[in-house]
Write a protein that holds these residues in place. Sequence first.
Motif, PDB file in Angstrom:
ATOM      1  N   HIS A   1      -0.519 -65.124  51.139  1.00 44.96           N
ATOM      2  CA  HIS A   1      -0.247 -63.733  51.477  1.00 44.96           C
ATOM      3  C   HIS A   1      -1.037 -63.386  52.741  1.00 44.96           C
ATOM      4  O   HIS A   1      -2.270 -63.459  52.752  1.00 44.96           O
ATOM      5  CB  HIS A   1      -0.632 -62.830  50.312  1.00 44.96           C
ATOM      6  CG  HIS A   1       0.083 -63.172  49.042  1.00 44.96           C
ATOM      7  ND1 HIS A   1      -0.430 -62.903  47.787  1.00 44.96           N
ATOM      8  CD2 HIS A   1       1.284 -63.782  48.834  1.00 44.96           C
ATOM      9  CE1 HIS A   1       0.410 -63.322  46.862  1.00 44.96           C
ATOM     10  NE2 HIS A   1       1.460 -63.862  47.472  1.00 44.96           N
TER      11      HIS A   1
ATOM     12  N   LEU B   1       3.773 -55.420  50.027  1.00 42.66           N
ATOM     13  CA  LEU B   1       3.169 -54.389  50.876  1.00 42.66           C
ATOM     14  C   LEU B   1       4.114 -53.196  50.832  1.00 42.66           C
ATOM     15  O   LEU B   1       5.065 -53.112  51.622  1.00 42.66           O
ATOM     16  CB  LEU B   1       2.993 -54.908  52.310  1.00 42.66           C
ATOM     17  CG  LEU B   1       1.864 -55.922  52.508  1.00 42.66           C
ATOM     18  CD1 LEU B   1       2.018 -56.658  53.833  1.00 42.66           C
ATOM     19  CD2 LEU B   1       0.507 -55.221  52.459  1.00 42.66           C
TER      20      LEU B   1
ATOM     21  N   GLY C   1      -1.092 -60.443  54.495  1.00 46.43           N
ATOM     22  CA  GLY C   1      -1.553 -59.075  54.670  1.00 46.43           C
ATOM     23  C   GLY C   1      -3.060 -58.900  54.672  1.00 46.43           C
ATOM     24  O   GLY C   1      -3.606 -58.220  55.556  1.00 46.43           O
TER      25      GLY C   1
ATOM     26  N   ASP D   1      -1.487 -56.687  48.220  1.00 46.57           N
ATOM     27  CA  ASP D   1      -0.844 -57.894  48.748  1.00 46.57           C
ATOM     28  C   ASP D   1      -1.514 -59.156  48.223  1.00 46.57           C
ATOM     29  O   ASP D   1      -0.842 -60.148  47.916  1.00 46.57           O
ATOM     30  CB  ASP D   1      -0.874 -57.870  50.276  1.00 46.57           C
ATOM     31  CG  ASP D   1       0.032 -58.934  50.883  1.00 46.57           C
ATOM     32  OD1 ASP D   1       1.094 -59.229  50.285  1.00 46.57           O
ATOM     33  OD2 ASP D   1      -0.307 -59.478  51.942  1.00 46.57           O
TER      34      ASP D   1
ATOM     35  N   ASP E   1       4.797 -57.483  56.067  1.00 50.12           N
ATOM     36  CA  ASP E   1       3.805 -57.874  57.070  1.00 50.12           C
ATOM     37  C   ASP E   1       4.132 -57.261  58.428  1.00 50.12           C
ATOM     38  O   ASP E   1       3.238 -56.831  59.161  1.00 50.12           O
ATOM     39  CB  ASP E   1       3.746 -59.401  57.198  1.00 50.12           C
ATOM     40  CG  ASP E   1       3.225 -60.078  55.947  1.00 50.12           C
ATOM     41  OD1 ASP E   1       2.218 -59.608  55.401  1.00 50.12           O
ATOM     42  OD2 ASP E   1       3.835 -61.072  55.521  1.00 50.12           O
TER      43      ASP E   1
END
Length: 226
Positions: free
Chosen positions: A206, A101, A208, A95, A159
Amino acid sequence: MMWTSWGNAWAGMGLALVLAVCFFWPARYLSWNLPIELAPELEARSRRVHRQWGWVCQGLALVLMLWAAWRWHLTPAAAVACVFIAGTALLAWIDAETGYLPDRLTLPLLWLGLLVNLDHGFTSLPLAVLGAAIGYGALWLLNHVFLLLTGRAGMGYGDFKLLAALGAWLGATALPGMILSASVLGLLAALILRLSGRLQAGQAIHFGPYLVLGAWIMLFTLPGIL
């Protein structure tokens, strides 16, 4: 059973080291090839940056796997925690580089978390199921409210699935701390990147990796073996 010790902390750290070495090569392969299968244009990205992120994620994973073994000794819980750390480190790595993801990693992680908690592993099974449902639903709702207010999405569906998987592993009670930690760390990172000129106004980050960091924080709030 999960917390039954089969050996001391040093034996557990030896097992963690073996698991970390076994994680190294598949992670190198998957972190580069899996995103390219999803989006072939990513093949043009720099291998040098890929290796840098790899050392960061794998180094953190190694340290945390050894720490888990030190806390929980040679137990099934320690071994499973190492698998959790390795899997989430790989997702954070992908990620951070690509913004993806992959379902091929998040969904197995979710189901594995539920299986781990069948017999009250890191949490009870009802809390694990609630953690998966609330984890997905909370971010889905937040994203749709943001979309209604601004006309653009605040985060991706990956996510939602990642937080569902983390909730399945650590339970619904871990979600508030996880989300708070991730939000604070994400805001700090965004501030630092903005001040350094590496993040433009309105540019997304990002999320994640910060969810993974929040999950690691909550993982190590679990009790150790005295």
